[in-house]
Write a protein that holds these residues in place. Structure first.
Motif, PDB file in Angstrom:
ATOM      1  N   PHE A 152      98.308  42.199  70.387  1.00 48.47           N
ATOM      2  CA  PHE A 152      98.911  43.477  70.763  1.00 48.47           C
ATOM      3  C   PHE A 152      97.890  44.256  71.569  1.00 48.47           C
ATOM      4  CE2 PHE A 152     101.003  42.157  66.843  1.00 48.47           C
ATOM      5  CZ  PHE A 152     102.329  42.189  67.252  1.00 48.47           C
ATOM      6  N   LEU A 155      95.070  45.722  69.032  1.00 49.55           N
ATOM      7  CA  LEU A 155      95.168  46.127  67.630  1.00 49.55           C
ATOM      8  C   LEU A 155      94.563  45.052  66.743  1.00 49.55           C
ATOM      9  CD1 LEU A 155      98.757  47.614  67.285  1.00 49.55           C
ATOM     10  CD2 LEU A 155      96.604  48.819  67.566  1.00 49.55           C
ATOM     11  N   ASP A 156      93.854  45.471  65.701  1.00 49.57           N
ATOM     12  CA  ASP A 156      93.329  44.551  64.693  1.00 49.57           C
ATOM     13  C   ASP A 156      94.507  44.053  63.865  1.00 49.57           C
ATOM     14  OD1 ASP A 156      92.036  43.281  62.617  1.00 49.57           O
ATOM     15  OD2 ASP A 156      90.359  44.690  62.619  1.00 49.57           O
ATOM     16  N   ILE A 157      94.579  42.713  63.634  1.00 48.67           N
ATOM     17  CA  ILE A 157      95.742  42.212  62.884  1.00 48.67           C
ATOM     18  C   ILE A 157      95.598  42.431  61.378  1.00 48.67           C
ATOM     19  CG2 ILE A 157      96.729  40.528  64.505  1.00 48.67           C
ATOM     20  CD1 ILE A 157      95.084  38.416  62.846  1.00 48.67           C
ATOM     21  N   SER A 158      94.376  42.677  60.896  1.00 43.14           N
ATOM     22  CA  SER A 158      94.269  43.111  59.489  1.00 43.14           C
ATOM     23  C   SER A 158      93.490  44.416  59.454  1.00 43.14           C
ATOM     24  CB  SER A 158      93.601  42.051  58.624  1.00 43.14           C
ATOM     25  OG  SER A 158      92.442  41.583  59.239  1.00 43.14           O
ATOM     26  N   PRO A 159      94.182  45.509  59.787  1.00 45.97           N
ATOM     27  CA  PRO A 159      93.507  46.777  60.046  1.00 45.97           C
ATOM     28  C   PRO A 159      93.060  47.515  58.784  1.00 45.97           C
ATOM     29  CG  PRO A 159      95.861  47.055  60.258  1.00 45.97           C
ATOM     30  CD  PRO A 159      95.638  45.606  59.966  1.00 45.97           C
ATOM     31  N   ALA A 160      92.043  48.364  58.963  1.00 44.20           N
ATOM     32  CA  ALA A 160      91.615  49.248  57.874  1.00 44.20           C
ATOM     33  C   ALA A 160      92.621  50.368  57.708  1.00 44.20           C
ATOM     34  CB  ALA A 160      90.241  49.815  58.189  1.00 44.20           C
ATOM     35  N   ASN A 167      96.354  52.099  59.932  1.00 46.64           N
ATOM     36  CA  ASN A 167      97.279  51.903  61.045  1.00 46.64           C
ATOM     37  C   ASN A 167      96.664  52.424  62.337  1.00 46.64           C
ATOM     38  OD1 ASN A 167      99.258  50.588  59.744  1.00 46.64           O
ATOM     39  ND2 ASN A 167     100.653  52.359  59.554  1.00 46.64           N
ATOM     40  N   GLY A 168      96.719  51.602  63.392  1.00 48.92           N
ATOM     41  CA  GLY A 168      96.165  52.024  64.667  1.00 48.92           C
ATOM     42  C   GLY A 168      94.702  51.647  64.839  1.00 48.92           C
ATOM     43  N   HIS A 169      94.209  50.746  64.018  1.00 50.64           N
ATOM     44  CA  HIS A 169      92.831  50.250  64.115  1.00 50.64           C
ATOM     45  C   HIS A 169      92.700  49.394  65.381  1.00 50.64           C
ATOM     46  CE1 HIS A 169      89.455  47.920  61.777  1.00 50.64           C
ATOM     47  NE2 HIS A 169      89.180  48.019  63.058  1.00 50.64           N
ATOM     48  N   VAL A 170      91.877  49.862  66.329  1.00 48.31           N
ATOM     49  CA  VAL A 170      91.760  49.198  67.631  1.00 48.31           C
ATOM     50  C   VAL A 170      90.420  48.485  67.744  1.00 48.31           C
ATOM     51  CG1 VAL A 170      91.608  49.596  70.119  1.00 48.31           C
ATOM     52  CG2 VAL A 170      93.311  50.809  68.784  1.00 48.31           C
TER      53      VAL A 170
END
Lengths: 172, 373
Positions: free
Chosen positions: B29, B41-46, B48-51
């Motif tokens: 993404f 976007l990080d696929i396992s984010p800290a 929502n919206g972790h870039v």
């Protein structure tokens, strides 16, 4: 206005490097030995207020400090963090870039608990963020002052268009 | 810093998941892309919206990234942070870089995490812990680091007119090598092909340009390996050894060899690099032990000095304020100490928008034109 960081910049006790734009300080209550903070010389509260050239300069200093920390203190790794805004854990009213020397098993842990959003949610998020990211770098174009000739040309062009449209409007 | 061969690098690049994404072999993404960088976007984010923002080229860690790329990258990181504040309606962001597995790096492709934060979210790992450090250790760290950084940042200081010359003097260069064990090891390991190594590394090249390599080689060969940390202590105490004389002899020898003259045999030069009368004093030993970080035990130090650091700071602040009031002048620009810079120059102030009226005009015109289309 009292900012502890601005006081530290004036006080030579913790300064390890300084120039016109930025200063590197030893943090008095560090996260690990050799923890250094790079701060802009001018007071800025959040990262978004700092001019681009100063940001670039600060991170170039951070990079070289991090290299020096690898070599001089024998660190096995470094973390570079910016806590930007009170919810993000910003502790001082002055922007700072932290360089934290790391060793295996040193008791510091930055690992967050990852979440697993579904693809639909991710797509929606990506679109939303991409919209705003499209503006990145456009300030740079705005900063360039147009030369006067060009400006006049644009004005003339605008007037011409106006004139024609007015003419059209006059036609019964 | 690990030195990798090009083959190793190519193999790592082949396996790198981000390089595959950048090459278009895997989906992601993406939220931003230009010639040098890509953000996704990080696929396992800290949160929502972790870039993740990264250079398109494969660099394992930050110290090996060229500086122009870094400059552009962090400018963009600021932009992404701004975008996240608007898009996610949050009031803070964390910018986070991990270099090497010891710092929590998982994939060897340098990248910057930008994480949106709001009050009361569950990402509370970025609050930095605070430990107490022995004030003496702090002082030694400050001395050693400020000496080194002043040399490392020389080109930038010169750019800003704070130094007359970007070139490091030979003595300073030798000092830098002495206080920097890794650099010394590296140079020593490559002593036979020093010219080639220096050519391939722009920063070293800048530092060693126009220097007498024979002399530097002599200096390197005459330093016994187990004196690495002592060298720092020696420098801080301002002690000088008799190394200079020994170096001179070595240089003479090399020159004679080059000229084809017979060289007198003097094996004791290399056999006895340190003067016999030199012995490590207890203070120096302490200092050296403090400076080698393996020996630092935070808990012990913590107990030893609980509140010593805070007090001098406070009194200092008061004194500063008094002076400021008396002078009624803003404190400006303290120039890096000791060696140079006779004049004090005021800080240049930036004025990003010096023509607001013009900008407004142009906006109006742009609107007009846009509206007609």
């Amino acid at each position: 206005m009292t900012c502890p960081i601005c006081d530290m910049i004036d006080d030579d006790k913790f300064v390890v490097y300084q120039d016109k734009l930025a200063v590197a300080l030893l943090v008095p209550n560090p996260a690990s030995e050799g923890h250094i903070a790079v701060v802009p010389r001018e007071h800025h509260a959040i990262l978004e207020q700092v001019p681009d050239n100063v940001i670039s300069h600060m991170f170039i200093i951070a990079n070289r400090v991090s290299r020096a920390v690898f070599e001089m203190l024998g660190a096995q790794g470094t973390n570079i963090t910016v806590n930007n805004g009170i919810p993000a854990g910003q502790a001082s009213p002055h922007v700072m870039v932290n360089i934290i020397p790391r060793k295996e098993e040193d008791g510091i842990d930055f690992m967050w608990i990852p979440s697993q959003p579904g693809p639909e949610e991710m797509r929606a998020l990506a679109t939303k963020i991409k919209d705003k990211c499209d503006y990145i770098g456009h300030e740079v174009i705005k900063e360039k002052p147009l030369d006067l000739d060009k400006k006049n040309e644009i004005k003339q062009a605008a007037e011409e268009i106006d004139y024609r449209i007015k003419q059209l409007e006059r036609v019964p | 810093m690990a030195q990798m061969t090009p083959e190793e690098m190519a193999a790592q690049k082949e396996q790198c998941i981000f390089c595959q994404i950048i090459a278009g072999k895997r989906p992601a993404f993406k939220v931003y892309e230009d010639e040098l960088l890509v953000a996704m976007l990080d696929i396992s984010p800290a949160a929502n919206g972790h870039v993740l923002l990264m250079p398109k080229e494969h660099y394992p860690i930050m110290p090996v990234v060229p500086e122009p790329v870094l400059a552009h990258l962090f400018k963009t990181a600021k932009g992404v942070s701004q975008a996240l504040l608007k898009a996610m309606l949050v009031s803070g962001t964390n910018i986070f870089v991990a270099n090497n597995p010891a710092a929590g790096q998982k994939i060897p492709h340098f990248l910057v995490h930008i994480i949106p934060r709001e009050q009361g979210d569950k990402v509370d790992v970025f609050n930095l812990r605070k430990i107490q450090v022995n004030p003496e250790l702090m002082q030694e760290l400050q001395k050693a680091l400020s000496g080194n950084l002043h040399l490392i940042m020389r080109d930038k200081l010169a750019e800003q007119g704070l130094l007359e010359e970007a070139q490091i003097s030979e003595e300073d260069l030798l000092k830098l090598i002495d206080t920097n064990p890794k650099l010394k090891e590296f140079l020593k390991a490559n002593i036979d092909k020093l010219d080639l190594v220096l050519e391939s590394n722009p920063q070293l090249n800048m530092m060693f340009k126009g220097k007498d390599l024979v002399k530097i080689k002599a200096h390197l060969q005459l330093m016994p390996e187990d004196k690495q940390y002592k060298a720092v202590g020696e420098l801080l105490k301002g002690k000088k050894s008799h190394r200079k004389d020994v170096e001179k002899e070595y240089v003479d020898k090399v020159e004679k060899e080059a000229a084809g003259l017979p060289v007198p045999k003097e094996p004791e030069i290399i056999a006895e690099p340190e003067p016999k009368d030199y012995e490590e004093t207890p203070e120096e030993r302490q200092l050296r032990e403090k400076l080698s970080v393996e020996n630092v035990e935070p808990e012990k130090l913590e107990k030893a000095t609980e509140s010593k650091i805070v007090e001098p700071l406070k009194t200092n602040k008061k004194a500063k304020r008094k002076v400021k009031k008396e002078l009624d002048e803003p404190a400006q620009e303290e120039v890096p100490s000791e060696t140079q810079e006779p004049e004090q120059k005021p800080i240049e102030k930036e004025s990003p928008d010096n023509e607001p009226e013009e900008a407004a005009d142009l906006d109006a015109i742009a609107d007009l034109l846009g509206g007609r289309k």
